[in-house]
Structures are given as C-alpha cells and as structure tokens.
Design a protein around this motif. Structure first.
Motif, short mmCIF file in Angstrom:
data_model
loop_
_atom_site.label_atom_id
_atom_site.label_comp_id
_atom_site.label_asym_id
_atom_site.label_seq_id
_atom_site.Cartn_x
_atom_site.Cartn_y
_atom_site.Cartn_z
N TYR A 321 0.80 -1.37 0.12
CA TYR A 321 -0.10 -0.12 -0.03
C TYR A 321 0.92 1.30 0.04
O TYR A 321 0.71 2.11 -0.87
N ASP A 322 1.85 1.43 0.97
CA ASP A 322 2.88 2.59 0.98
C ASP A 322 3.35 2.83 -0.39
O ASP A 322 3.77 3.84 -0.73
N ARG A 329 2.09 5.91 5.15
CA ARG A 329 0.77 5.67 6.30
C ARG A 329 0.86 4.58 7.03
O ARG A 329 0.50 4.62 8.38
N PHE A 330 1.44 3.48 6.71
CA PHE A 330 1.46 2.35 7.59
C PHE A 330 3.06 2.12 7.95
O PHE A 330 3.19 0.62 8.28
N GLY A 331 3.77 2.85 7.92
CA GLY A 331 5.15 2.53 8.17
C GLY A 331 5.28 1.97 9.57
O GLY A 331 6.54 1.29 9.91
N ASP A 332 4.32 2.26 10.55
CA ASP A 332 4.61 1.68 11.80
C ASP A 332 4.12 0.22 11.91
O ASP A 332 4.28 -0.58 13.01
N ARG A 333 3.59 -0.29 10.86
CA ARG A 333 3.31 -1.79 10.92
C ARG A 333 4.27 -2.67 10.34
O ARG A 333 3.80 -3.84 10.21
#
Length: 388
Positions: A321-322, A329-333
């Motif tokens: 997705y990123d 957006r979901f870099g912490d996942r």
C-alpha cells in the motif's frame, strides 16, 4: 426431487464409492499426481488404503485430513481460523468466499472445519478444471459437485437452474453445507467482488416463486481467505502482460494445470480463514419495495463488506500500500527488514515470468500490478471498516 435427479453433477453416492475408487487408482494420471505431491509415498500401500475406504466422509478424515495437514506444514508458516462460533451444526449453509487458490480454498476451509469438529462442505468446482476424467472422478469422490461452464445461452440457463436446484437440495434435504467462490475465476488483482450472476443463480430455484426468498433460503455465510503470499502472483501478472499484448489471449489447459500445481506446492506464508455470521436475516429485512436488481446488488455489497472486513492483513499488504501510494501511512506496521524482504520477494517473483522480449515498460507494469495485488486487500478492508 431426489439425488437421482442430480447424478450428472453431484458427488458420487457412497453406494458407488468403492467401485469408483477402484477405477481411479488404476489411472496413470492419478498415480503421477500422487507421486508429484507426495514424492516419498509407497504408492501400492496408498492404493490399498484408498481401496479399503467406503465413503466420502471416511476419505476426508482418513486421507485428506493428514494430507492437508502435511501440505500446511510444508507450504505455509501456519494456518489460523476464526468465527467457528458463527457456524451452527443445526443448520446448513452456503459458505461463499473470496477466491485465491484453485484447489486449496475449499480444501483448507474443510481442514479448518474438521479441526473445529464441524461438518465439511460439498465443494463447487468448474468443469473447465476437470481436464482429465480421473480428475472428475477424484473430486466427486471427495464431496465436490460440478458447475458446467462455457455453454450456449439456452444450455447455460438450464445448467444454472439445475445447479441452483441442487444447492437448494443440499441445504434443505441433504442437510449438507456447500462451498462456492464469490465469482467465476480468481480476481487477478486480489480485489474481491461478488458476481451478481452467481447470486442470481441461487435464486432460480428453491421453495418459493420469489428470487429473493430463494436467495435467503440458502443461508449465505460470507467467509474470508487471507494468504500472506499468493504462489500464483507471478502467473497472474504474466497473464496480464500477455493480454496487454493480445486482448484475445486465453489460458490453455496446461496453464490451468500449472496454476493448480503452483498453488498446491508453493509457499504461502501465513494463512487465515474467518467465517462471518450468516446473512439470511439481514437479507430478509431489506426493503420489500426493492427491485430484483437492487436486491441482488445489496446482497453482493453485503457479502463483499463481510469478506473484506474479515481479511487478515500482513506486512506485505502494508508495504505494498505504501509503495503504490508513495507514502508511509502504515510505516509503523512493518520493520525496515520486512520492507526489504517484501521488495526482494516481489523482484524474485517477477524474475520467474517467462515471457520473451519483455520490455522495461512491461516490467514496470508487472511490478505495479504486483504491488496493487498485495495492497488491494488492505484497501478493501479499510473501506469495509469505514462502512463504505
């Protein structure tokens, strides 16, 4: 109606089981397939085991259960299952799922049901996959029924009515749940949408003159399938490029066999199945003034939302997705190591595409397609959770 009315498409009766099995084990193609998926098998001992079995349920518990457990261990990082509490043993359901793998979607679903001490399903399988007669015999010995495809218009409608009548017969008379994919063929970009014609087919027969009542009667139970890695991802982007080059391109029987073999034997990472509650009550409460088309659309939308909401999301989905959106957006996942692993995996799979004279532009298209394929489950889950 009786089971004899459906002998052309139904699983074989247990009264015929031993004779059909005795025929199957003599087929060279069956022997080749068994030795391909179980290279260390003592084939003659395996044949004797098969010939000693007397019913479809016994086959599933004594042969398919250990085989699928072996396949899970060899080709995945583990499989999880949720939603068993939604499955009442007092009812029979039409379990409708997204479609990821030609063979294993229904097989792994039934493995999860066996582990949960729940009844297994009869499985809908398209006749386009019954490339050899021994495959037809094998699947019908293993609780599969046949969906006839690629027919002329009049024949197609008759086949749809016949199939609909059989599904209703399973639910109401045999008290057997069935599995069916939400669409004909797999979504090539992993954006799963229910096919209206499939839901319409379920309403062609049943206890009522009303299409709506007949659809309610089959107890639709949306179920989500999540594979961390799709073994056929590189074959899907290959087909995409071949269709870009030639819009008339169609896969061959060899292509279907390769997809089946690749899906069965290749690594899938984590696997998750989630059973959502039956939606019959919700469908019955839809406004009575809805047209048939509006009801079909509302049914498909509800199935899609339930399937999308039930997805398990993996690091590869967040990374994709990123990547495709040029954001974090979901870099912490996911960790930098996981991101590097995903990018490396994508490039490795792209390198397996065996198309002559691939241009840099086509390679970029395939790469974009691959990242889209892995980002779409996350996109659809986010929409479902937002109520869209």
């Amino acid at each position: 109606m009786t089971i004899d009315d459906f002998k052309d498409i139904a699983p074989y009766n247990d009264s015929d089981f031993r004779d059909r099995m005795a025929e199957l084990v003599t087929e060279p193609g069956f022997e080749h397939a068994v030795k391909y998926v179980m290279p260390h098998v003592d084939y003659q001992a395996f044949v004797e085991q098969l010939k000693s079995i007397g019913s479809k349920n016994e086959l599933q518990k004594k042969v398919m259960l250990p085989f699928l457990e072996l396949l899970e261990r060899k080709t995945s990082s583990g499989m999880t299952f949720s939603g068993a509490e939604n499955y009442s043993t007092d009812k029979s359901y039409t379990i409708i799922t997204n479609h990821r793998d030609i063979v294993l979607d229904a097989s792994f679903l039934n493995l999860n049901l066996l582990h949960a001490n729940l009844p297994t399903t009869e499985v809908a399988i398209g006749d386009n996959l019954l490339i050899y007669e021994w495959i037809n015999n094998l699947v019908r010995l293993n609780k599969s029924f046949i969906v006839r495809r690629n027919l002329k218009i009049k024949e197609s409608l008759e086949a749809a009515r016949h199939l609909s009548a059989y599904i209703h017969f399973c639910i109401s008379t045999k008290k057997e749940s069935i599995w069916i994919a939400q669409r004909e063929g797999r979504a090539k970009d992993s954006s799963d949408q229910t096919q209206e014609s499939l839901i319409k087919m379920l309403g062609l027969s049943g206890p009522s003159e009303s299409m709506r009542d007949n659809i309610v009667a089959v107890n639709l139970m949306p179920t989500s399938i999540s594979y961390e890695y799709d073994p056929n991802d590189y074959l899907k982007v290959k087909e995409y490029i071949l269709k870009q080059r030639d819009p008339e391109f169609k896969k061959s029987q060899h292509d279907d066999l390769l997809s089946m073999e690749t899906g069965i034997m290749s690594f899938k990472g984590q696997i998750h199945f989630h059973i959502s509650p039956c939606i019959s009550d919700e469908l019955a409460k839809l406004p009575a003034e809805m047209t048939k088309q509006e009801f079909l659309r509302a049914t498909c939308d509800l199935i899609d939302r339930r399937i999308h909401a039930g997805y398990q999301i993996y690091p590869i989905n967040y990374v994709a997705y990123d990547k495709i959106n040029g954001c974090r957006r979901f870099g912490d996942r996911y960790t930098p190591q996981q991101e590097e692993s995903v990018n490396s995996y994508i490039e490795k799979q792209l390198a397996r595409v065996d198309i002559p004279d691939i241009t840099p532009e086509e390679m970029d298209l395939m790469r974009e397609r691959m990242y889209c394929m892995y980002s779409n489950p996350l996109i659809n889950k986010l929409k479902a959770e937002d109520g869209q």
